[in-house]
Design an enzyme around this catalytic site. Structure first.
Site, PDB file in Angstrom:
ATOM      1  N   LYS A  78       7.128   0.680   6.098  1.00 13.99           N
ATOM      2  CA  LYS A  78       5.655   0.755   5.919  1.00 13.99           C
ATOM      3  C   LYS A  78       4.355   0.179   6.673  1.00 13.99           C
ATOM      4  O   LYS A  78       4.120  -0.620   7.274  1.00 13.99           O
ATOM      5  CB  LYS A  78       5.023   0.870   4.389  1.00 13.99           C
ATOM      6  CG  LYS A  78       4.719  -1.457   4.155  1.00 13.99           C
ATOM      7  CD  LYS A  78       4.409  -0.770   2.599  1.00 13.99           C
ATOM      8  CE  LYS A  78       4.262  -2.351   2.164  1.00 13.99           C
ATOM      9  NZ  LYS A  78       2.877  -2.899   2.583  1.00 13.99           N
ATOM     10  N   LYS A 117       3.962  -6.778   0.141  1.00 16.75           N
ATOM     11  CA  LYS A 117       3.815  -7.174   1.560  1.00 16.75           C
ATOM     12  C   LYS A 117       2.361  -6.639   1.692  1.00 16.75           C
ATOM     13  O   LYS A 117       1.813  -5.626   1.009  1.00 16.75           O
ATOM     14  CB  LYS A 117       4.858  -6.544   2.239  1.00 16.75           C
ATOM     15  CG  LYS A 117       6.000  -6.978   2.005  1.00 16.75           C
ATOM     16  CD  LYS A 117       6.251  -8.440   2.515  1.00 16.75           C
ATOM     17  CE  LYS A 117       7.984  -8.978   2.279  1.00 16.75           C
ATOM     18  NZ  LYS A 117       7.242  -9.231   0.902  1.00 16.75           N
ATOM     19  N   ASP A 118       1.506  -7.375   2.938  1.00 20.24           N
ATOM     20  CA  ASP A 118       0.071  -7.198   3.257  1.00 20.24           C
ATOM     21  C   ASP A 118      -0.015  -5.055   3.527  1.00 20.24           C
ATOM     22  O   ASP A 118       1.021  -4.880   4.077  1.00 20.24           O
ATOM     23  CB  ASP A 118      -0.181  -7.645   4.529  1.00 20.24           C
ATOM     24  CG  ASP A 118       0.070  -8.891   5.118  1.00 20.24           C
ATOM     25  OD1 ASP A 118       1.210  -9.825   4.996  1.00 20.24           O
ATOM     26  OD2 ASP A 118      -0.777 -10.340   4.718  1.00 20.24           O
ATOM     27  N   LYS A 119      -0.988  -4.988   3.216  1.00 20.17           N
ATOM     28  CA  LYS A 119      -0.865  -3.696   3.442  1.00 20.17           C
ATOM     29  C   LYS A 119      -1.441  -2.974   4.910  1.00 20.17           C
ATOM     30  O   LYS A 119      -0.766  -2.946   5.493  1.00 20.17           O
ATOM     31  CB  LYS A 119      -2.786  -2.978   2.512  1.00 20.17           C
ATOM     32  CG  LYS A 119      -3.019  -2.018   3.236  1.00 20.17           C
ATOM     33  CD  LYS A 119      -4.046  -0.878   1.789  1.00 20.17           C
ATOM     34  CE  LYS A 119      -4.552   0.226   1.889  1.00 20.17           C
ATOM     35  NZ  LYS A 119      -5.702   0.564   0.953  1.00 20.17           N
ATOM     36  N   GLN A 177      -5.111 -12.930   1.156  1.00 17.97           N
ATOM     37  CA  GLN A 177      -4.547 -11.482   0.561  1.00 17.97           C
ATOM     38  C   GLN A 177      -4.553 -12.098  -0.643  1.00 17.97           C
ATOM     39  O   GLN A 177      -4.607 -10.719  -1.435  1.00 17.97           O
ATOM     40  CB  GLN A 177      -3.424 -11.388   1.616  1.00 17.97           C
ATOM     41  CG  GLN A 177      -3.387 -11.003   2.770  1.00 17.97           C
ATOM     42  CD  GLN A 177      -2.755 -13.031   3.438  1.00 17.97           C
ATOM     43  OE1 GLN A 177      -2.933 -13.571   2.785  1.00 17.97           O
ATOM     44  NE2 GLN A 177      -1.302 -12.884   4.467  1.00 17.97           N
TER      45      GLN A 177
END
Length: 352
Positions: A51, A80-82, A164
């Site tokens: 993604k 997970k990080d965007k 985050q």
């Protein structure tokens, strides 16, 4: 009570070098490593997805719609990080269902890489860890950053929760920090406001619990006791969830800590006892004494007292320099933050 984050201690001197992080999504790549072999049969379909600029929960919702299933039947090991390119696994519970036409799954920014059956549910935290590939741009002193990264791989870094978790981003090129939305919500909860949105409430609780962990970790660093094993300390075996309590003979344990075999731990606050005893428990009670409202609130939220390693060592470290650009690769266990490693090595401006 204002929950601030800019005062947490560094293990060594604060870094001087600067650099730009996440100028492009591809500058921050994450690949999950499950750490176990999928059986190829069972009631669960594991789907590996790449993604870009998408958050994990959004992809899970899209998978639930595609499979025409309740969202609770789509799971993942961790968020997970965007603003990144990440590869992660999703578990879909579909007993009796043969398969889905995955080539028809359409979500901009997401692609199905592979699918495979497994006989167990994919649960939160159920993975070995993550491999990171990070591109740092306009680095002011690449040699100094490489030196600090190499030092981190040997001596370790404090296992802080990363920005985050708190919703914090460096939004200006001068590095000025915008306070995180999750922490602001946590403050509102502490002040008695009821947050009805279940997802937002969960994120605020997680941020509050992580903030208290970071506070206590910072205090232990300030007292120069991060690497000091005390009788009664709760010890974590590196790369596992196994913990035990140190006895009075700490010399052998200290040698194992120097070999990266184990770590001291800090409480993740909730209901129950911390697990530490004697001298270590006295230290933890002193560290937590100033946070009575936070402790009381967390203990009342059906959260069980847990432990988290206080030290992490980036593994499989590689550094490649191209002028003032650094490409850094390393592996971290599940639940650890790459930005925590970078924090010890340079001051980053996040453009995403």
């Amino acid at each position: 009570m204002q929950l601030t984050t800019d005062h947490w201690q560094y293990l060594h001197n604060p870094p001087v070098a600067t650099g730009i992080l996440k100028q492009h999504a591809a500058d921050f790549r994450v690949t999950e490593e499950l750490g176990y072999t999928l059986t190829g049969e069972g009631e669960h379909i594991f789907v590996e997805i790449e993604k870009t600029n998408l958050n994990t929960a959004f992809v899970a919702e899209a998978l639930a719609r595609f499979c025409q299933l309740p969202l609770r039947q789509v799971t993942y090991a961790g968020r997970k990080d965007k603003y990144a390119v990440t590869r992660q696994w999703f578990g879909i519970h579909v007993p009796g269902k043969s398969d889905y036409p995955w080539q028809e799954f359409a979500l901009e920014g997401a692609a199905v890489l592979q699918t495979k059956r497994h006989n167990k549910k994919l649960r939160t935290g159920q993975l070995k860890g993550n491999l990171f590939e990070i591109t740092l741009r306009e680095v002011s002193n690449p040699d100094a950053v490489i030196s600090k990264l190499e030092q981190a791989a040997i001596t370790g870094v404090p296992n802080y929760y990363g920005s985050q978790r708190f919703g914090i981003q460096r939004i200006q090129e001068n590095g000025e920090i915008n306070r995180g939305g999750n922490l602001v919500m946590a403050e509102r909860m502490l002040n008695g406001e009821v947050i009805k949105n279940r997802n937002k409430r969960s994120m605020a609780l997680s941020a509050l619990r992580s903030w208290l962990f970071n506070e206590m970790l910072s205090e232990r660093i300030e007292q120069k006791r991060l690497f000091t094993i005390l009788p009664g300390d709760v010890i974590n075996l590196t790369g596992s969830n196994s913990i035990f309590v140190a006895d009075d003979d700490v010399a052998a344990l200290s040698s194992r800590l120097a070999r990266q075999d184990l770590s001291t731990t800090i409480p993740l606050w909730g209901k129950g006892e911390t697990g530490s005893t004697g001298q270590a428990n006295q230290l933890e009670m002193a560290l937590a004494a100033d946070y009575a409202p936070v402790k009381t609130f967390l203990a009342g939220q059906k959260l069980t007292m847990e432990r988290r390693a206080a030290i992490i060592w980036p593994q499989q470290l590689e550094c490649h320099q191209q002028g003032d650009t650094l490409i850094v690769r390393f592996f971290l266990p599940s639940g650890c933050f790459a930005t925590t490693v970078l924090r010890e090595c340079l001051n980053t401006t996040e453009l995403a």
